[in-house]
Design a protein around this motif. Structure first.
Motif, PDB file in Angstrom:
ATOM      1  N   ALA A  71       2.737   0.146  12.928  1.00  0.00           N
ATOM      2  CA  ALA A  71       3.745   0.709  12.939  1.00  0.00           C
ATOM      3  C   ALA A  71       4.273   0.517  14.119  1.00  0.00           C
ATOM      4  N   GLU A  72       3.455   0.519  15.051  1.00  0.00           N
ATOM      5  CA  GLU A  72       4.502  -0.485  16.593  1.00  0.00           C
ATOM      6  C   GLU A  72       4.681  -0.953  16.473  1.00  0.00           C
ATOM      7  N   HIS A  73       4.736  -2.442  15.701  1.00  0.00           N
ATOM      8  CA  HIS A  73       5.553  -3.154  16.113  1.00  0.00           C
ATOM      9  C   HIS A  73       6.620  -3.049  14.448  1.00  0.00           C
ATOM     10  N   TYR A  74       6.491  -2.277  13.936  1.00  0.00           N
ATOM     11  CA  TYR A  74       7.272  -2.344  12.873  1.00  0.00           C
ATOM     12  C   TYR A  74       9.132  -2.552  12.953  1.00  0.00           C
ATOM     13  N   GLY A  75       9.390  -2.999  12.200  1.00  0.00           N
ATOM     14  CA  GLY A  75      10.816  -3.607  12.063  1.00  0.00           C
ATOM     15  C   GLY A  75      11.098  -5.038  12.774  1.00  0.00           C
ATOM     16  N   THR A  76       9.902  -6.045  13.652  1.00  0.00           N
ATOM     17  CA  THR A  76       9.847  -7.103  14.515  1.00  0.00           C
ATOM     18  C   THR A  76       9.445  -7.376  13.865  1.00  0.00           C
ATOM     19  N   PRO A  77       9.664  -8.841  14.022  1.00  0.00           N
ATOM     20  CA  PRO A  77       8.544 -10.086  13.642  1.00  0.00           C
ATOM     21  C   PRO A  77       7.788  -9.734  14.094  1.00  0.00           C
ATOM     22  N   ALA A  78       7.149  -8.716  15.069  1.00  0.00           N
ATOM     23  CA  ALA A  78       6.069  -9.475  15.558  1.00  0.00           C
ATOM     24  C   ALA A  78       5.428  -8.627  14.503  1.00  0.00           C
ATOM     25  N   VAL A 123     -11.019  -7.195  -0.323  1.00  0.00           N
ATOM     26  CA  VAL A 123     -11.537  -7.424  -1.607  1.00  0.00           C
ATOM     27  C   VAL A 123     -12.504  -8.730  -2.269  1.00  0.00           C
ATOM     28  N   LYS A 124     -12.098  -9.349  -1.788  1.00  0.00           N
ATOM     29  CA  LYS A 124     -13.219 -10.600  -2.319  1.00  0.00           C
ATOM     30  C   LYS A 124     -14.966 -10.319  -2.115  1.00  0.00           C
ATOM     31  N   LEU A 125     -14.622  -9.439  -1.065  1.00  0.00           N
ATOM     32  CA  LEU A 125     -16.506  -8.968  -0.692  1.00  0.00           C
ATOM     33  C   LEU A 125     -16.723  -7.413  -1.608  1.00  0.00           C
ATOM     34  N   GLY A 126     -15.770  -6.928  -2.217  1.00  0.00           N
ATOM     35  CA  GLY A 126     -16.396  -6.023  -3.442  1.00  0.00           C
ATOM     36  C   GLY A 126     -15.888  -4.689  -2.253  1.00  0.00           C
ATOM     37  N   LEU A 127     -15.291  -4.869  -1.558  1.00  0.00           N
ATOM     38  CA  LEU A 127     -15.363  -3.895  -0.365  1.00  0.00           C
ATOM     39  C   LEU A 127     -13.705  -2.951  -0.739  1.00  0.00           C
ATOM     40  N   GLN A 128     -13.469  -1.607  -0.528  1.00  0.00           N
ATOM     41  CA  GLN A 128     -12.391  -0.960  -1.170  1.00  0.00           C
ATOM     42  C   GLN A 128     -11.680  -0.835   0.283  1.00  0.00           C
ATOM     43  N   VAL A 129     -10.308  -0.798   0.645  1.00  0.00           N
ATOM     44  CA  VAL A 129      -9.842  -0.601   1.859  1.00  0.00           C
ATOM     45  C   VAL A 129      -8.923   0.663   1.226  1.00  0.00           C
ATOM     46  N   ASN A 130      -9.465   1.164   2.435  1.00  0.00           N
ATOM     47  CA  ASN A 130      -8.117   2.600   3.333  1.00  0.00           C
ATOM     48  C   ASN A 130      -7.210   2.177   4.378  1.00  0.00           C
ATOM     49  N   ALA A 131      -6.226   2.327   4.493  1.00  0.00           N
ATOM     50  CA  ALA A 131      -5.670   2.323   5.939  1.00  0.00           C
ATOM     51  C   ALA A 131      -5.489   3.939   6.931  1.00  0.00           C
ATOM     52  N   GLY A 132      -4.923   3.981   7.339  1.00  0.00           N
ATOM     53  CA  GLY A 132      -4.657   4.623   8.912  1.00  0.00           C
ATOM     54  C   GLY A 132      -4.312   5.158   9.985  1.00  0.00           C
ATOM     55  N   HIS A 133      -2.955   5.691  10.450  1.00  0.00           N
ATOM     56  CA  HIS A 133      -2.736   5.641  11.742  1.00  0.00           C
ATOM     57  C   HIS A 133      -1.544   5.211  12.247  1.00  0.00           C
ATOM     58  N   ASP A 134      -0.290   6.567  12.297  1.00  0.00           N
ATOM     59  CA  ASP A 134       0.900   5.945  12.759  1.00  0.00           C
ATOM     60  C   ASP A 134       1.703   5.215  11.461  1.00  0.00           C
ATOM     61  N   LEU A 135       1.007   5.647  10.043  1.00  0.00           N
ATOM     62  CA  LEU A 135       1.730   5.073   8.728  1.00  0.00           C
ATOM     63  C   LEU A 135       3.160   6.830   8.747  1.00  0.00           C
ATOM     64  N   ASN A 136       3.872   6.772   8.212  1.00  0.00           N
ATOM     65  CA  ASN A 136       5.291   7.587   8.586  1.00  0.00           C
ATOM     66  C   ASN A 136       6.062   6.577   6.752  1.00  0.00           C
ATOM     67  N   LEU A 137       6.820   7.735   6.319  1.00  0.00           N
ATOM     68  CA  LEU A 137       8.130   7.286   5.108  1.00  0.00           C
ATOM     69  C   LEU A 137       8.371   6.300   5.406  1.00  0.00           C
ATOM     70  N   ASP A 138       9.014   5.863   6.610  1.00  0.00           N
ATOM     71  CA  ASP A 138       9.781   4.360   6.850  1.00  0.00           C
ATOM     72  C   ASP A 138       8.354   3.556   6.687  1.00  0.00           C
ATOM     73  N   ASN A 139       7.615   3.305   7.390  1.00  0.00           N
ATOM     74  CA  ASN A 139       6.870   2.126   7.492  1.00  0.00           C
ATOM     75  C   ASN A 139       5.634   1.974   6.213  1.00  0.00           C
ATOM     76  N   LEU A 140       5.209   3.266   5.509  1.00  0.00           N
ATOM     77  CA  LEU A 140       4.631   3.061   4.368  1.00  0.00           C
ATOM     78  C   LEU A 140       4.481   1.925   3.184  1.00  0.00           C
ATOM     79  N   PRO A 141       5.990   2.446   2.933  1.00  0.00           N
ATOM     80  CA  PRO A 141       6.486   1.547   1.695  1.00  0.00           C
ATOM     81  C   PRO A 141       6.321  -0.690   1.883  1.00  0.00           C
ATOM     82  N   ASP A 142       6.546  -0.832   2.922  1.00  0.00           N
ATOM     83  CA  ASP A 142       6.137  -1.700   3.009  1.00  0.00           C
ATOM     84  C   ASP A 142       4.608  -2.160   3.131  1.00  0.00           C
ATOM     85  N   PHE A 143       4.072  -1.072   4.132  1.00  0.00           N
ATOM     86  CA  PHE A 143       2.507  -1.375   4.117  1.00  0.00           C
ATOM     87  C   PHE A 143       2.143  -1.674   2.556  1.00  0.00           C
ATOM     88  N   LEU A 144       2.102  -0.674   2.127  1.00  0.00           N
ATOM     89  CA  LEU A 144       1.606  -1.066   0.888  1.00  0.00           C
ATOM     90  C   LEU A 144       1.820  -1.788  -0.191  1.00  0.00           C
TER      91      LEU A 144
END
Length: 250
Positions: free
Chosen positions: A170-177, A193-214
Motif C-alpha cells: 500500500a505504501e508503494h502503490y502506483g510506483t515501480p517499487a 496455495v501449493k502447500l495447501g494454505l488459504q491466504v488472507n490479506a490486510g493492512h492499508d488496503l483501500n478502494l484504489d489499491n485493492l483491485p490490483d492486489f486482488l
C-alpha cells in the motif's frame, strides 16, 4: 474466486472511546456492515483497550453467531498478558468462540501491526497456542510477510491460513517499487496455495489499491478497517461496505 470481505471495526470503537457513553455503537455499525454485504467482522482487542473492548468482542461474537453465513475473526497478540478487565486474547477467544483467530506479533507500544511473524524465533512458542485453538474448533491464521521460507514454516505448524501484511504494498502503490512488491505477493500467495494454505490479506488496503492486489488471485479474505472507515465518513458506512464488496466480488 470471490474474496470474502471482513470489516475491521477498531476505528469505530476508537471514535466511541473519545467520549463517554456508547456513541457510535460498535455493534450497531457491525450490523450495518453485515446488512450491507460484509461476509464477516474483525476485531483486534489490545490490553490498552484504546479501541475494541472485551465487551465489544462479546457483543459482536453474539451478532455474528446469530447468522450461519457470517464469520467472526479475532486478531491480536497471543502473548499479551491480562490487564485490568482485559482477560488476554486467548481467554477472549475461548469465551467467544470465533470462526477464526488471527495471531499477530504486535507489542503494546506499537501504533499498529507493522510486520509478520518470524517463525524461526517464535514458531515453537506459537505451536502449543495453535494446538489449543484447534482443540477449541477455531481456525488459525498467522500474520505474515510475503516470505516463502516463512510460509513453509507456517504450514509446518499446522495453521489453515496466513494473512499477508500488505502495508508495504500500500505504501508503494502506483510506483515501480509497488509493482515489484505486487509480484512478490503473487509468488508468496502461489507458494502458500501449493502447500495447501488459504491466504488472507490486510493492512492499508483501500478502494484504489485493492483491485490490483486482488488480481494476483487466490485471496480468500481481506480484512479492512481504517480506509473503509475513512470512506464511510464521505459516503456512509453502508455505501462504503458495498463499494469494497463490489471489488471483492469482481
Amino acid at each position: 474466486m470471490t474474496t470474502a470481505l471482513s470489516v475491521n471495526l477498531n476505528k469505530i470503537a476508537l471514535i466511541r472511546n473519545s467520549r463517554t457513553g456508547n456513541f457510535p455503537d460498535v455493534t450497531e455499525f457491525g450490523r450495518i456492515c453485515l446488512d450491507s454485504g460484509a461476509t464477516g467482522l474483525t476485531v483486534h482487542p489490545r490490553p490498552d483497550q484504546r479501541h475494541i473492548r472485551p465487551s465489544d468482542v462479546r457483543e459482536l461474537a453474539a451478532l455474528c453467531h446469530a447468522s450461519t453465513h457470517v464469520e467472526f475473526n479475532i486478531e491480536g497478540n497471543p502473548f499479551a498478558a491480562a490487564s485490568g478487565n482485559y482477560p488476554g486474547l486467548l481467554a477472549l477467544v475461548a469465551e467467544t468462540n470465533p470462526d477464526q483467530c488471527t495471531l499477530v506479533p504486535d507489542s503494546n507500544d506499537q501504533l499498529t501491526s507493522d510486520h509478520g511473524f518470524d517463525l524461526y524465533k517464535s514458531g515453537e512458542t506459537l505451536k502449543p497456542i495453535i494446538q489449543q485453538l484447534h482443540a477449541q474448533g477455531v481456525r488459525v491464521s498467522l500474520f505474515m510477510d510475503p516470505d516463502p521460507e516463512q510460509i513453509v514454516l507456517a504450514h509446518k505448524y499446522g495453521v489453515e491460513r496466513i494473512e499477508l501484511y500488505t502495508g508495504p504494498y500500500a505504501e508503494h502503490y502506483g510506483t515501480p517499487a509497488g509493482d515489484k512488491m505486487l509480484q512478490q505477493y503473487r509468488l508468496a500467495t502461489e507458494h502458500a496455495v501449493k502447500l495447501g494454505l488459504q491466504v488472507n490479506a490486510g493492512h492499508d488496503l483501500n478502494l484504489d489499491n485493492l483491485p490490483d492486489f486482488l488480481r494476483i488471485g487466490n485471496i480468500a479474505e481481506v480484512s479492512i478497517g481504517h480506509a473503509l472507515t475513512v470512506d464511510a465518513l464521505r459516503m456512509g458506512m453502508a455505501s462504503a461496505v458495498e463499494a469494497y464488496r463490489a471489488i471483492c466480488e469482481q
